[in-house]
Design a protein around this motif. Structure first.
Motif, PDB file in Angstrom:
ATOM      1  N   LEU A  23       3.350  13.790  -0.938  1.00 28.62           N
ATOM      2  CA  LEU A  23       2.817  12.839  -0.220  1.00 28.62           C
ATOM      3  C   LEU A  23       3.719  11.692  -0.390  1.00 28.62           C
ATOM      4  O   LEU A  23       3.940  10.856   0.248  1.00 28.62           O
ATOM      5  N   GLY A  24       4.486  11.506  -1.707  1.00 33.84           N
ATOM      6  CA  GLY A  24       5.201  10.458  -1.937  1.00 33.84           C
ATOM      7  C   GLY A  24       6.296  10.557  -1.353  1.00 33.84           C
ATOM      8  O   GLY A  24       7.003   9.543  -0.947  1.00 33.84           O
ATOM      9  N   TYR A  25       6.911  11.609  -1.210  1.00 37.44           N
ATOM     10  CA  TYR A  25       8.205  11.911  -0.401  1.00 37.44           C
ATOM     11  C   TYR A  25       8.059  11.530   1.096  1.00 37.44           C
ATOM     12  O   TYR A  25       8.811  10.585   1.584  1.00 37.44           O
ATOM     13  N   ALA A  26       6.917  11.800   1.863  1.00 33.58           N
ATOM     14  CA  ALA A  26       6.627  11.612   3.012  1.00 33.58           C
ATOM     15  C   ALA A  26       6.450   9.960   3.164  1.00 33.58           C
ATOM     16  O   ALA A  26       6.929   9.124   4.187  1.00 33.58           O
ATOM     17  N   GLU A  27       5.764   9.351   2.470  1.00 36.35           N
ATOM     18  CA  GLU A  27       5.330   7.725   2.576  1.00 36.35           C
ATOM     19  C   GLU A  27       6.565   7.271   2.264  1.00 36.35           C
ATOM     20  O   GLU A  27       6.874   6.201   2.927  1.00 36.35           O
ATOM     21  N   GLY A  28       7.409   7.506   1.232  1.00 37.47           N
ATOM     22  CA  GLY A  28       8.681   7.050   0.859  1.00 37.47           C
ATOM     23  C   GLY A  28       9.705   6.994   1.943  1.00 37.47           C
ATOM     24  O   GLY A  28      10.421   6.034   2.371  1.00 37.47           O
ATOM     25  N   GLY A  29       9.768   8.042   2.751  1.00 35.51           N
ATOM     26  CA  GLY A  29      10.872   8.251   3.843  1.00 35.51           C
ATOM     27  C   GLY A  29      10.469   7.436   5.094  1.00 35.51           C
ATOM     28  O   GLY A  29      11.232   6.738   5.572  1.00 35.51           O
ATOM     29  N   ALA A  57       2.007   6.470  -7.072  1.00 35.84           N
ATOM     30  CA  ALA A  57       1.169   7.314  -7.509  1.00 35.84           C
ATOM     31  C   ALA A  57       1.808   8.624  -7.442  1.00 35.84           C
ATOM     32  O   ALA A  57       1.283   9.713  -8.303  1.00 35.84           O
ATOM     33  N   GLY A  58       2.534   8.843  -6.339  1.00 31.93           N
ATOM     34  CA  GLY A  58       3.058  10.378  -6.232  1.00 31.93           C
ATOM     35  C   GLY A  58       4.188  10.831  -6.922  1.00 31.93           C
ATOM     36  O   GLY A  58       4.142  11.868  -7.548  1.00 31.93           O
ATOM     37  N   VAL A  59       5.608  10.091  -7.069  1.00 30.12           N
ATOM     38  CA  VAL A  59       6.634  10.476  -7.295  1.00 30.12           C
ATOM     39  C   VAL A  59       6.985   9.823  -8.797  1.00 30.12           C
ATOM     40  O   VAL A  59       7.832  10.119  -9.476  1.00 30.12           O
ATOM     41  N   VAL A  60       6.390   8.672  -9.213  1.00 30.46           N
ATOM     42  CA  VAL A  60       6.604   7.999 -10.412  1.00 30.46           C
ATOM     43  C   VAL A  60       5.562   8.314 -11.371  1.00 30.46           C
ATOM     44  O   VAL A  60       6.141   8.450 -12.686  1.00 30.46           O
ATOM     45  N   VAL A  61       4.297   8.430 -10.884  1.00 32.72           N
ATOM     46  CA  VAL A  61       3.171   8.921 -12.136  1.00 32.72           C
ATOM     47  C   VAL A  61       2.895  10.532 -11.921  1.00 32.72           C
ATOM     48  O   VAL A  61       2.988  11.272 -12.943  1.00 32.72           O
ATOM     49  N   GLY A  62       2.203  10.933 -10.513  1.00 33.52           N
ATOM     50  CA  GLY A  62       1.725  11.830 -10.408  1.00 33.52           C
ATOM     51  C   GLY A  62       2.587  13.115 -10.717  1.00 33.52           C
ATOM     52  O   GLY A  62       2.297  14.021 -11.646  1.00 33.52           O
ATOM     53  N   TRP A  70      11.326  -0.657  -6.046  1.00 40.14           N
ATOM     54  CA  TRP A  70      10.217  -1.321  -5.928  1.00 40.14           C
ATOM     55  C   TRP A  70       8.865  -0.393  -6.500  1.00 40.14           C
ATOM     56  O   TRP A  70       7.989  -1.078  -7.094  1.00 40.14           O
ATOM     57  N   ALA A  71       8.947   0.929  -6.164  1.00 29.29           N
ATOM     58  CA  ALA A  71       7.757   1.887  -6.369  1.00 29.29           C
ATOM     59  C   ALA A  71       7.667   1.833  -8.213  1.00 29.29           C
ATOM     60  O   ALA A  71       6.731   1.724  -8.687  1.00 29.29           O
ATOM     61  N   THR A  72       8.822   1.927  -8.739  1.00 33.64           N
ATOM     62  CA  THR A  72       8.883   2.017 -10.305  1.00 33.64           C
ATOM     63  C   THR A  72       8.680   0.690 -10.971  1.00 33.64           C
ATOM     64  O   THR A  72       7.925   0.556 -11.923  1.00 33.64           O
ATOM     65  N   ARG A 121       0.916  -1.226  -0.100  1.00 32.89           N
ATOM     66  CA  ARG A 121      -0.078   0.137   0.050  1.00 32.89           C
ATOM     67  C   ARG A 121       1.065   1.215  -0.073  1.00 32.89           C
ATOM     68  O   ARG A 121       0.555   2.264  -0.724  1.00 32.89           O
ATOM     69  N   SER A 122       1.829   1.383   1.056  1.00 29.64           N
ATOM     70  CA  SER A 122       2.850   2.220   0.818  1.00 29.64           C
ATOM     71  C   SER A 122       3.601   2.659  -0.456  1.00 29.64           C
ATOM     72  O   SER A 122       3.790   3.736  -1.010  1.00 29.64           O
ATOM     73  N   LEU A 123       3.915   1.608  -1.069  1.00 30.70           N
ATOM     74  CA  LEU A 123       4.841   1.659  -2.342  1.00 30.70           C
ATOM     75  C   LEU A 123       3.730   2.045  -3.352  1.00 30.70           C
ATOM     76  O   LEU A 123       4.090   2.702  -4.241  1.00 30.70           O
ATOM     77  N   ALA A 124       2.269   1.870  -3.274  1.00 34.61           N
ATOM     78  CA  ALA A 124       1.389   2.409  -4.163  1.00 34.61           C
ATOM     79  C   ALA A 124       1.318   3.889  -4.309  1.00 34.61           C
ATOM     80  O   ALA A 124       1.245   4.460  -5.177  1.00 34.61           O
ATOM     81  N   ILE A 125       1.348   4.261  -3.021  1.00 33.92           N
ATOM     82  CA  ILE A 125       1.154   5.705  -2.784  1.00 33.92           C
ATOM     83  C   ILE A 125       2.631   6.235  -3.273  1.00 33.92           C
ATOM     84  O   ILE A 125       2.388   7.597  -3.910  1.00 33.92           O
ATOM     85  N   VAL A 126       3.740   5.764  -2.888  1.00 32.62           N
ATOM     86  CA  VAL A 126       4.875   6.424  -3.630  1.00 32.62           C
ATOM     87  C   VAL A 126       4.858   6.324  -4.981  1.00 32.62           C
ATOM     88  O   VAL A 126       5.138   7.556  -5.654  1.00 32.62           O
TER      89      VAL A 126
END
Length: 291
Positions: A167-173, A79-84, A187-189, A72-77
């Protein structure tokens, strides 16, 4: 096992500075890529290339697969930094200059800190929030001046990009504390590959040879450096030094980005741009003391 943050760790600040330095050229590289390719193809291709490189690294180094609760966290990362963020900034840079868009990055520390408190439980002081807000207000004031009161689609895209990226930065951190810094972005990519790779192939230009070399160079930079290598340092820094504290280093990114825009694209740097960048950069030194 989660690794506790140590805001005084010098290694975390060095990693953070390296990451910010790499990210500072992202908008310029995106602008270069857009001179020869569509924004949608660029966004899909950079994610796909980073995903393939990440998959190779994970395979060679035999990294364990993320657990169910990490997905779930990887999906947020993703969505935020890989796609969004890549897609929204590419759409923005069709109508605003790289120098103009770079100054918006001054809002990222505030967005990252807000999401960091929500996702990691960090509780910065009131003085920290005041300084972060001051940096953000300087950035917004400059953007409003540059637009002469007119808010266009490019600026709306940039603001949306800042929110999803924070959001992607915080979740990834947070996730990097138990999964590892470079593993998170890899893993996110990879998680994005089922979407990014087919989309990149479907949107591929009919005549690749007609695309100028600088555009391909821009794609290569945002795919390997902005999307992958920069995050190796950045997520490790956030995990070790604290999301809110290290996130303030992003206030330096507009200053660095303006210099790159002038050097590579020949964009004119107005005194107001330099003044805004210096003002927000000054906030990082003070905010660090109160984080």
């Amino acid at each position: 096992m989660a690794v506790p943050a140590d805001q005084g760790a010098p290694g975390a600040w060095i990693d953070g500075l390296i990451g910010v330095s790499i990210f500072s050229a992202s908008l310029v590289a995106t602008r270069l890529a857009l001179t020869g390719m569509d924004a949608l193809f660029l966004s899909a291709a950079r994610a796909a290339l980073a995903g393939l490189a990440g998959a190779v690294a994970l395979r060679i180094l035999r990294q364990r697969r993320p657990r169910g609760n990490d997905l779930r966290s990887l999906a947020i990362v993703a969505a935020g930094v890989v796609v969004g963020f890549p897609l929204l900034t590419a759409l923005a840079l069709r109508t605003v200059s790289a120098a103009h868009g770079t100054v918006f990055v001054g809002l990222l520390p505030l967005a990252t800190a807000i999401f960091g408190t929500l996702r990691s439980g960090e509780r910065p002081s009131a003085a920290f929030w005041l300084l972060s807000l001051c940096g953000a207000l300087v950035t917004v004031a400059f953007a409003a001046r540059g637009l002469e009161g007119q808010v266009g689609p490019g600026d709306a895209f940039m603001l949306a990009a800042i929110l999803v990226c924070g959001l992607g930065y915080a979740e990834g951190g947070v996730l990097a504390r138990r999964l590892g810094g470079w593993q998170v972005i890899a893993w996110a990519t990879v998680l994005s590959l089922p979407v990014s790779l087919p989309l990149a192939l479907a949107l591929a230009p009919a005549e690749p040879t007609a695309i100028p070399l600088p555009a391909w160079a821009g794609l290569g930079y945002v795919a390997l450096f902005s999307m992958l290598i920069g995050f190796v340092f950045w997520y490790r820094a956030l995990a070790r030094g604290g999301i809110a504290a290290i996130g303030q280093l992003q206030l330096l990114q507009p200053f660095l980005g303006l210099g790159v825009a002038a050097l590579v694209l020949g964009e004119r740097i107005e005194p107001a741009m330099i003044g805004a960048a210096v003002a927000v950069a000054a906030c990082v030194a003070l905010a660090r003391r109160f984080a």
